[in-house]
Design a protein around this motif. Structure first.
Motif, PDB file in Angstrom:
ATOM      1  N   TRP A 119       0.840  -1.231  -0.111  1.00  0.00           N
ATOM      2  CA  TRP A 119       0.070   0.098  -0.051  1.00  0.00           C
ATOM      3  C   TRP A 119       0.859   1.148  -0.055  1.00  0.00           C
ATOM      4  O   TRP A 119       2.100   1.285   0.259  1.00  0.00           O
ATOM      5  CB  TRP A 119      -1.039   0.078   1.176  1.00  0.00           C
ATOM      6  CG  TRP A 119      -0.280  -0.064   2.436  1.00  0.00           C
ATOM      7  CD1 TRP A 119       0.011  -0.913   3.380  1.00  0.00           C
ATOM      8  CD2 TRP A 119      -0.027   1.287   3.161  1.00  0.00           C
ATOM      9  NE1 TRP A 119       0.602  -0.605   4.551  1.00  0.00           N
ATOM     10  CE2 TRP A 119       0.576   0.714   4.600  1.00  0.00           C
ATOM     11  CE3 TRP A 119      -0.107   2.590   3.089  1.00  0.00           C
ATOM     12  CZ2 TRP A 119       1.273   1.648   5.504  1.00  0.00           C
ATOM     13  CZ3 TRP A 119       0.226   3.537   4.059  1.00  0.00           C
ATOM     14  CH2 TRP A 119       0.939   3.144   5.140  1.00  0.00           C
ATOM     15  N   LYS A 120       0.099   2.265  -0.554  1.00  0.00           N
ATOM     16  CA  LYS A 120       0.854   3.440  -0.199  1.00  0.00           C
ATOM     17  C   LYS A 120       0.009   4.680   0.046  1.00  0.00           C
ATOM     18  O   LYS A 120      -1.298   4.495  -0.215  1.00  0.00           O
ATOM     19  CB  LYS A 120       1.571   3.997  -1.537  1.00  0.00           C
ATOM     20  CG  LYS A 120       0.642   4.102  -3.045  1.00  0.00           C
ATOM     21  CD  LYS A 120       1.309   4.772  -4.030  1.00  0.00           C
ATOM     22  CE  LYS A 120       0.313   4.950  -5.333  1.00  0.00           C
ATOM     23  NZ  LYS A 120       1.162   5.386  -6.552  1.00  0.00           N
ATOM     24  N   ARG A 121       0.551   5.828   0.507  1.00  0.00           N
ATOM     25  CA  ARG A 121      -0.532   6.933   1.035  1.00  0.00           C
ATOM     26  C   ARG A 121      -0.497   7.827  -0.140  1.00  0.00           C
ATOM     27  O   ARG A 121       0.451   8.261  -0.720  1.00  0.00           O
ATOM     28  CB  ARG A 121       0.044   7.660   2.222  1.00  0.00           C
ATOM     29  CG  ARG A 121      -0.874   8.372   3.070  1.00  0.00           C
ATOM     30  CD  ARG A 121      -0.267   9.059   4.155  1.00  0.00           C
ATOM     31  NE  ARG A 121      -1.184   9.443   5.058  1.00  0.00           N
ATOM     32  CZ  ARG A 121      -1.024   9.726   6.278  1.00  0.00           C
ATOM     33  NH1 ARG A 121      -0.060   9.203   7.211  1.00  0.00           N
ATOM     34  NH2 ARG A 121      -2.086  10.047   7.192  1.00  0.00           N
ATOM     35  N   THR A 122      -1.755   8.203  -0.686  1.00  0.00           N
ATOM     36  CA  THR A 122      -1.876   9.194  -1.612  1.00  0.00           C
ATOM     37  C   THR A 122      -2.366  10.324  -1.450  1.00  0.00           C
ATOM     38  O   THR A 122      -2.490  11.353  -2.252  1.00  0.00           O
ATOM     39  CB  THR A 122      -2.661   8.525  -2.876  1.00  0.00           C
ATOM     40  OG1 THR A 122      -4.098   8.282  -2.095  1.00  0.00           O
ATOM     41  CG2 THR A 122      -2.162   7.148  -3.289  1.00  0.00           C
ATOM     42  N   GLY A 123      -2.855  10.752  -0.213  1.00  0.00           N
ATOM     43  CA  GLY A 123      -3.224  11.866   0.376  1.00  0.00           C
ATOM     44  C   GLY A 123      -3.280  12.161   1.858  1.00  0.00           C
ATOM     45  O   GLY A 123      -2.643  11.341   2.466  1.00  0.00           O
ATOM     46  N   ALA A 124      -3.570  13.251   2.262  1.00  0.00           N
ATOM     47  CA  ALA A 124      -3.715  13.349   3.680  1.00  0.00           C
ATOM     48  C   ALA A 124      -4.336  12.161   4.638  1.00  0.00           C
ATOM     49  O   ALA A 124      -3.661  11.713   5.630  1.00  0.00           O
ATOM     50  CB  ALA A 124      -4.434  14.665   4.256  1.00  0.00           C
ATOM     51  N   ARG A 125      -5.327  11.753   4.085  1.00  0.00           N
ATOM     52  CA  ARG A 125      -6.107  10.560   4.605  1.00  0.00           C
ATOM     53  C   ARG A 125      -6.661   9.667   3.448  1.00  0.00           C
ATOM     54  O   ARG A 125      -7.511   8.848   3.692  1.00  0.00           O
ATOM     55  CB  ARG A 125      -7.190  10.788   5.565  1.00  0.00           C
ATOM     56  CG  ARG A 125      -6.773  11.827   6.744  1.00  0.00           C
ATOM     57  CD  ARG A 125      -8.197  11.981   7.708  1.00  0.00           C
ATOM     58  NE  ARG A 125      -9.347  11.966   6.944  1.00  0.00           N
ATOM     59  CZ  ARG A 125      -9.867  13.178   6.498  1.00  0.00           C
ATOM     60  NH1 ARG A 125      -9.190  14.457   6.668  1.00  0.00           N
ATOM     61  NH2 ARG A 125     -11.018  13.342   6.053  1.00  0.00           N
ATOM     62  N   SER A 126      -5.781   9.530   2.387  1.00  0.00           N
ATOM     63  CA  SER A 126      -6.135   8.678   1.335  1.00  0.00           C
ATOM     64  C   SER A 126      -5.133   7.674   1.156  1.00  0.00           C
ATOM     65  O   SER A 126      -3.923   7.950   1.292  1.00  0.00           O
ATOM     66  CB  SER A 126      -6.643   9.438   0.170  1.00  0.00           C
ATOM     67  OG  SER A 126      -5.768  10.147  -0.453  1.00  0.00           O
ATOM     68  N   TYR A 127      -5.356   6.453   0.722  1.00  0.00           N
ATOM     69  CA  TYR A 127      -4.606   5.270   0.621  1.00  0.00           C
ATOM     70  C   TYR A 127      -4.846   4.291  -0.764  1.00  0.00           C
ATOM     71  O   TYR A 127      -6.252   4.307  -1.033  1.00  0.00           O
ATOM     72  CB  TYR A 127      -4.667   4.600   1.658  1.00  0.00           C
ATOM     73  CG  TYR A 127      -4.141   4.944   2.931  1.00  0.00           C
ATOM     74  CD1 TYR A 127      -2.865   4.907   3.456  1.00  0.00           C
ATOM     75  CD2 TYR A 127      -5.177   5.808   3.865  1.00  0.00           C
ATOM     76  CE1 TYR A 127      -2.490   5.814   4.595  1.00  0.00           C
ATOM     77  CE2 TYR A 127      -4.646   6.461   4.823  1.00  0.00           C
ATOM     78  CZ  TYR A 127      -3.470   6.505   5.241  1.00  0.00           C
ATOM     79  OH  TYR A 127      -3.141   7.027   6.451  1.00  0.00           O
ATOM     80  N   GLN A 128      -3.927   3.841  -1.240  1.00  0.00           N
ATOM     81  CA  GLN A 128      -4.158   2.761  -2.383  1.00  0.00           C
ATOM     82  C   GLN A 128      -3.494   1.378  -2.168  1.00  0.00           C
ATOM     83  O   GLN A 128      -2.283   1.543  -1.531  1.00  0.00           O
ATOM     84  CB  GLN A 128      -3.636   3.375  -3.670  1.00  0.00           C
ATOM     85  CG  GLN A 128      -4.066   2.405  -4.923  1.00  0.00           C
ATOM     86  CD  GLN A 128      -3.308   3.133  -6.309  1.00  0.00           C
ATOM     87  OE1 GLN A 128      -3.235   4.216  -6.156  1.00  0.00           O
ATOM     88  NE2 GLN A 128      -3.578   2.318  -7.272  1.00  0.00           N
ATOM     89  N   LEU A 129      -4.369   0.499  -2.117  1.00  0.00           N
ATOM     90  CA  LEU A 129      -3.637  -1.144  -1.995  1.00  0.00           C
ATOM     91  C   LEU A 129      -3.872  -1.803  -3.260  1.00  0.00           C
ATOM     92  O   LEU A 129      -4.582  -1.679  -4.078  1.00  0.00           O
ATOM     93  CB  LEU A 129      -4.667  -1.522  -0.835  1.00  0.00           C
ATOM     94  CG  LEU A 129      -4.434  -3.189  -0.497  1.00  0.00           C
ATOM     95  CD1 LEU A 129      -3.181  -3.086   0.048  1.00  0.00           C
ATOM     96  CD2 LEU A 129      -5.497  -3.573  -0.003  1.00  0.00           C
ATOM     97  N   ASN A 130      -2.661  -2.490  -3.532  1.00  0.00           N
ATOM     98  CA  ASN A 130      -2.635  -3.502  -4.506  1.00  0.00           C
ATOM     99  C   ASN A 130      -2.249  -4.719  -3.797  1.00  0.00           C
ATOM    100  O   ASN A 130      -1.290  -4.817  -3.282  1.00  0.00           O
ATOM    101  CB  ASN A 130      -1.431  -3.265  -5.641  1.00  0.00           C
ATOM    102  CG  ASN A 130      -1.141  -3.920  -6.729  1.00  0.00           C
ATOM    103  OD1 ASN A 130      -2.528  -4.571  -7.292  1.00  0.00           O
ATOM    104  ND2 ASN A 130      -0.487  -4.421  -7.336  1.00  0.00           N
ATOM    105  N   HIS A 131      -2.981  -5.761  -3.904  1.00  0.00           N
ATOM    106  CA  HIS A 131      -2.665  -7.110  -3.271  1.00  0.00           C
ATOM    107  C   HIS A 131      -3.329  -8.203  -4.014  1.00  0.00           C
ATOM    108  O   HIS A 131      -3.895  -8.252  -4.921  1.00  0.00           O
ATOM    109  CB  HIS A 131      -3.010  -7.261  -2.020  1.00  0.00           C
ATOM    110  CG  HIS A 131      -4.518  -7.390  -1.427  1.00  0.00           C
ATOM    111  ND1 HIS A 131      -4.975  -7.319  -0.359  1.00  0.00           N
ATOM    112  CD2 HIS A 131      -5.672  -7.230  -2.231  1.00  0.00           C
ATOM    113  CE1 HIS A 131      -6.351  -7.492  -0.146  1.00  0.00           C
ATOM    114  NE2 HIS A 131      -6.723  -7.486  -1.324  1.00  0.00           N
TER     115      HIS A 131
END
Length: 199
Positions: A118-130
């Motif tokens: 996962w990575k953080r994309t904003g102040a409280r947003s995240y993207q996950l790849n699993h």
């Protein structure tokens, strides 16, 4: 005598210059050890050192790291009515950018564990790849890899997540067998969390 004096003056000047600089070389460095210098270590002196930039309004105390109870609901999936629960289970997000998910609605025989990044994309947003490994209902025959992606927003208190998910199931030859999409919500698991139904 004049020749000796001419040789001593540069030596004394160099010693005086070194005496002035030495205290500053060790200031604040009780464990100071000069780095050895050779051709193979030259890159250490020229490589840039980058620091992670903070997002505007980012609060380091509010993070997705931790354990979550999740519900996955179909929305816009071909052949699956909207509102159908696709999965429910537990996920754990780690501070090193890795993630693990255990499905509560898939049998372990068919593959119920996914591992991701996962990575953080904003102040409280995240993207996950699993990814998970899927088997047929017998648990013997391999179907292929399933890629699951999530795009989540963490609430201001850091206790709930909401967002979108997609699941793409392939066979071993790379043929796409199914695409499912919808919404996912999560509730943080804490030391105070008690009994909760899986579904």
């Amino acid at each position: 005598m004049k020749a000796i004096t001419m040789k001593i003056v540069p030596v004394l000047s160099a010693l005086a210059f070194a005496t002035v600089l030495v205290p500053y070389a060790h200031a604040g460095c009780g464990q100071y050890r000069p780095a050895s210098f050779n051709a193979s270590s030259q890159h250490q002196f020229s490589s840039p050192y980058l620091l992670r930039a903070s997002f505007p309004g980012e609060d380091e105390a509010t993070t997705i790291v931790g354990t979550w109870k999740e519900h996955w609901i179909s929305e816009g999936s071909s052949g699956i009515p909207d509102g159908t629960e696709i999965d429910a289970g537990y996920a754990q997000w780690h501070s090193d950018g890795t993630e693990i998910n255990v499905s509560g609605l898939r049998s372990p025989l068919t593959g119920d564990v996914c591992l991701g990044e996962w990575k953080r994309t904003g102040a409280r947003s995240y993207q996950l790849n699993h990814f998970g490994v899927s088997y047929d209902s017998t648990g013997v025959n391999l179907v292929g890899p399933a890629r699951i992606q999530q795009w989540l927003t963490l609430d201001e208190k850091g206790n709930a997540t909401s967002g979108k998910f997609t699941i793409d199931q392939w066979d071993e030859s790379g043929t796409l067998l199914a695409h499912i999409q919808g919404t996912v919500t999560g509730t943080r698991v804490t030391m105070e969390t008690g009994f909760e139904k899986v579904e």
